[in-house]
Scaffold this motif. Structure first.
Motif: not given
Ligand code: FAD
Length: 395
Positions: A74-79, A104-110, A259-262, A265-271
């Motif tokens: 599917f081509t769609d943005m998961v929100t 597996s959304p890759g990165i975003d920018f600060k 990030i939206t899905a919680g 962690d504090k580092s901005g990446f996912c444990p």
């Protein structure tokens, strides 16, 4: 088992995971959702910037994952992701229920971590750290700049996507300048004092680009702290530059949906659990690729694909009530210093003391002082690597 597995993101991590889930258990109901209809790979996007390849070379489609491997695409943005009800929601208004979810959304920018560098500034001073329109923009700017102009590349501090990537980019752009705009200079304004394969890169630069590339480490006031996209200036604490082309690569986080899905962690990446990539913050949700905290594994396409296979196998095992195998993963990062000059670093990983660690003596790095034939062969291996990993992930 017929269980439903939803995969968010069709890059190196997500595409490989979707394909290998179906390989390991054809009875699974696997759905891949990507916001883009096609994926442009960052690997080899540096060759596109300098005209060695065109955009179609790095364009990957999802149709074979569907037609050859039975993945629903599917081509769609998961929100939104709700781990409690095991539901994924999209911008297009769709709802997907899952038994297991891979993110597996890759990165975003600060944005604004560098003062003045936000999404609007990136349209003037491209990061080109996600391939696609940003790649095209930076390429056009390089083509339009005058002979004698200054190119600035500003790499971020660790951790970030593709540790050797900015330096491969600097190398290939320097090669382009040498050929087409020989009076020009390239300044690397770095937020770090050391970088991946730095001795090998510097050896190549001395040989080929000595009067073009200058690398300024953080200790020598290299770190960019401020930009003004409108007047075209780039500033460190004590210097101000006005480059013809500014390639600002800002600090990063996991892709916004994580990030939206919680899941961060504090580092901005996912444990994650280092053997299975299951999130330590949400049950039945797995995070792979650049978004995950994966110990010694660098944020690379190869790492993402290796993690995808480990994660897919772990999901298939747990759905059958079996215990997943301990992680065994691999990475090789090739970089081009010129079209016929390649260098690499490789490692094998296992979990030690609860952390993904490189096994001592398992890998290696290209030797210093190698001859032309050796470097040329590694450049050929780089191309071979790219073609085979793309085949493995999307075909
Ligand atoms: P990605 O490959 O970025 O895939 C993420 C996907 O998720 C995208 O298709 C995106 O559209 C989609 N997505 C994101 N959010 C959503 C959402 N909310 N809903 C739906 N879809 C979504 N690695 C190497 O191994 N070798 C190299 O030579 C190499 N060279 C590189 C050169 C450069 C210049 C750069 C920038 C990177 C390079 N890399 C290289 C690193 C590599 O690109 C990344 O490590 C890799 O892409 C990570 O894979 P991923 O699956 O985590 O994310």
């Amino acid at each position: 088992s017929g269980a439903r597995v939803v995969v968010v993101g069709g890059g190196f991590g997500g595409a490989t995971a979707a394909k290998y889930l179906k390989r390991y258990d054809p009875s699974l109901d696997v759905t891949l959702i990507d916001s883009q209809a096609t994926h442009f790979t960052c690997p080899f996007s540096n060759t596109v910037l300098v005209g060695m390849n065109d955009m179609s070379y790095i364009e990957r489609k999802f149709d074979k994952l569907n037609s050859m491997h039975g993945v629903k695409v599917f081509t769609d943005m998961v929100t939104a992701i709700d781990p409690a009800t095991k539901v994924v929601k999209t911008a297009g208004g769709k709802t997907f229920e899952y038994d297991r979810l891979i993110v597996s959304p890759g990165i975003d920018f600060k944005w604004n971590a560098i003062e003045g560098y936000d999404a609007a500034a990136a349209e003037i001073m491209p990061h080109a750290w996600k391939a696609g329109p940003q790649t095209v923009l930076l390429k056009k700017q390089l083509e339009a700049m005058p002979n004698g102009g200054l190119v600035v590349i500003a790499p971020p501090g660790n951790p970030f996507r593709c540790p050797p990537g900015p330096y491969e980019r600097a190398s290939l752009i320097a090669g382009y300048l040498k050929k087409h705009k020989p009076k020009s200079k390239l300044l690397i304004l770095d937020a770090k004092d050391a970088f991946a394969k730095d001795k090998l890169f510097k050896e190549g630069w001395e040989k080929m680009y000595d009067d073009i590339i200058e690398w300024v480490p953080a200790a020598k006031n290299g770190k960019v702290t401020k930009v003004n996209a409108k007047d075209g200036t780039v500033e460190t604490d004590f210097e101000k530059y006005k480059p013809a082309v500014a390639n600002i690569i800002p600090p990063q986080t996991a892709g916004q949906i994580a990030i939206t899905a919680g899941l961060t962690d504090k580092s901005g990446f996912c444990p994650v659990d280092p053997n299975t990539f299951e999130s330590t913050l949400a049950k039945n949700v797995y995070v792979i690729g650049d978004a995950a905290i994966a110990g010694d594994m660098p944020k690379s396409g190869y790492s993402a694909s290796s993690q995808a296979k480990v994660c897919a196998a772990a999901i298939v095992a747990t759905l059958k009530g079996e215990k997943p195998l301990p992680l065994s993963a691999i990475n090789t990062c090739y970089s081009l210093v010129a079209a016929d000059y390649g260098i690499s670093v490789a490692a094998v990983f296992a979990v030690k003391d609860g952390k993904i660690s490189s096994i001592p003596g398992s890998g290696g790095v290209s030797p210093m002082g190698a001859n032309y034939q050796f470097r040329k062969k590694e450049a050929d291996f780089a191309t071979g690597w790219y073609q085979s990993i793309c085949q493995d992930s999307w075909a």
